[in-house]
Design a protein around this motif. Structure first.
Motif, mmCIF file in Angstrom:
data_model
loop_
_atom_site.group_PDB
_atom_site.id
_atom_site.type_symbol
_atom_site.label_atom_id
_atom_site.label_comp_id
_atom_site.label_asym_id
_atom_site.label_seq_id
_atom_site.Cartn_x
_atom_site.Cartn_y
_atom_site.Cartn_z
ATOM 1 N N ILE A 14 0.284 -17.381 -5.119
ATOM 2 C CA ILE A 14 0.069 -17.438 -3.673
ATOM 3 C C ILE A 14 1.088 -18.354 -3.019
ATOM 4 N N SER A 109 -6.542 -6.525 5.921
ATOM 5 C CA SER A 109 -6.313 -6.791 4.499
ATOM 6 C C SER A 109 -7.448 -6.239 3.641
ATOM 7 N N ARG A 181 -15.635 -1.808 -3.142
ATOM 8 C CA ARG A 181 -14.680 -2.230 -4.180
ATOM 9 C C ARG A 181 -15.471 -2.944 -5.269
ATOM 10 N N ALA A 184 -14.046 -5.963 -7.231
ATOM 11 C CA ALA A 184 -13.358 -7.024 -6.481
ATOM 12 C C ALA A 184 -13.821 -8.407 -6.938
ATOM 13 N N GLU A 188 -8.827 -12.469 -6.531
ATOM 14 C CA GLU A 188 -7.962 -11.340 -6.193
ATOM 15 C C GLU A 188 -7.878 -11.141 -4.689
ATOM 16 N N VAL A 189 -9.010 -11.261 -4.004
ATOM 17 C CA VAL A 189 -9.026 -11.070 -2.556
ATOM 18 C C VAL A 189 -8.210 -12.163 -1.874
ATOM 19 N N HIS A 191 -5.661 -13.723 -3.141
ATOM 20 C CA HIS A 191 -4.257 -13.407 -3.422
ATOM 21 C C HIS A 191 -3.736 -12.326 -2.484
ATOM 22 N N GLU A 192 -4.572 -11.334 -2.188
ATOM 23 C CA GLU A 192 -4.178 -10.252 -1.288
ATOM 24 C C GLU A 192 -4.078 -10.721 0.159
ATOM 25 N N LEU A 193 -4.928 -11.646 0.551
ATOM 26 C CA LEU A 193 -5.083 -11.997 1.958
ATOM 27 C C LEU A 193 -4.159 -13.109 2.427
ATOM 28 N N GLU A 195 -0.933 -14.248 2.157
ATOM 29 C CA GLU A 195 0.373 -14.047 2.799
ATOM 30 C C GLU A 195 0.253 -13.291 4.125
#
Length: 271
Positions: A14, A109, A181, A184, A188-189, A191-193, A195
């Motif tokens: 991240i 996201s 999901r 989920a 992980e969430v 990491h996705e959110l 940036e």
């Protein structure tokens, strides 16, 4: 504050993704804390204004809007909710609509296409249907750094339901991400959110709410519905103005409601 976490929060990944946008950016993960927002506000008031993301597996005194509690959840020793705060110095020309822009970033996201009907409930919630998936709490502090610029230290707290949770004591029934999901996880969430969230906040700083207005409107769950304000006023919601105010058509005419004045729920849901 307890620092030994049970999950891998992808701190290095991240940080590497966000650092080009925010030099000096760091990610911290802790097992337990009173409130990630409270901790970053404490740091800011002590003059610590570095950009940071603080995530906690459990909050003992998590807070939502208007001082309401936000409870963390766990399942099988793993976080069933994602609770974190992003802190950074920010100096937008106008702060109006920031919580809405953050909501857009979160909803897009979690559900990029909108196929799961992930919507935005003014001013700071992410809903699926009439159930609450996520909440946002924004606070600012004037750091004791003596700097002459116009920036304040912004703290954005976000809580997202990842796994199933009981509705006991909640003002709005919960939704959770694993409804669509099932695999989920909170790390992980995050990491996705992270940036996209930072990118959106910096875009808001540069250009204000205008780039987010149509995207918010596309997910606005109150537009076209009868709503009741906490001050007793009722009317038809006509969406959000370009400055981020809620537009409510009442018997007295169109009323513009700013985010720090009232709470809003669809009529019939109570306060």
């Amino acid at each position: 504050m307890s620092s030994s976490t049970t999950a891998d929060w992808f701190e290095d990944r991240i940080a590497a993704a966000v650092a080009p946008l925010l030099p000096g950016f760091a990610v911290e993960a802790v097992a337990e804390i009173d409130s990630t927002n409270t901790e970053l506000m404490r740091r800011a008031r002590a003059g610590r204004v570095e950009p940071v993301l603080l995530v906690a597996e459990r909050q003992t005194a998590g807070r939502g809007r208007l001082g309401r509690p936000w409870q963390s959840a766990q399942q099988n020793e793993e976080p069933a909710s994602l609770t974190f705060s992003l802190g950074l110095p920010l100096a937008p020309a106008d702060w109006s609509g920031l919580s809405l822009a953050v909501g857009v970033a979160v909803a897009e996201s979690l559900d990029p296409s909108g196929v799961h009907k992930t919507g935005l409930k003014w001013p700071n919630d992410v809903w699926v249907g009439d159930c609450k998936l996520a909440g946002i709490l924004i606070e600012t502090a004037l750091p004791s750094t003596g700097r002459p610029d116009a920036s304040r230290y912004l703290v954005i707290g976000i809580g997202i339901n990842i796994g199933a949770r009981e509705a006991d004591g909640m003002r709005t029934p919960p939704a959770w991400l694993r409804q669509w999901r099932p695999e989920a996880t909170a790390p992980e969430v995050l990491h996705e959110l992270a940036e996209p969230l930072v990118r959106s906040v910096l875009d808001f700083e540069a250009r204000g709410f205008a780039p987010f207005a149509e995207r918010f409107a596309a997910r606005d769950v109150l537009r076209g519905r009868e709503v009741a304000l906490s001050d007793g006023t009722a009317g038809l919601c006509e969406g959000v103005a370009w400055g981020g105010e809620l537009q409510v058509r009442t018997d007295a005419g169109l009323q513009l409601v700013s985010s720090d004045e009232v709470s809003v729920r669809p009529r019939g849901m109570g306060f």
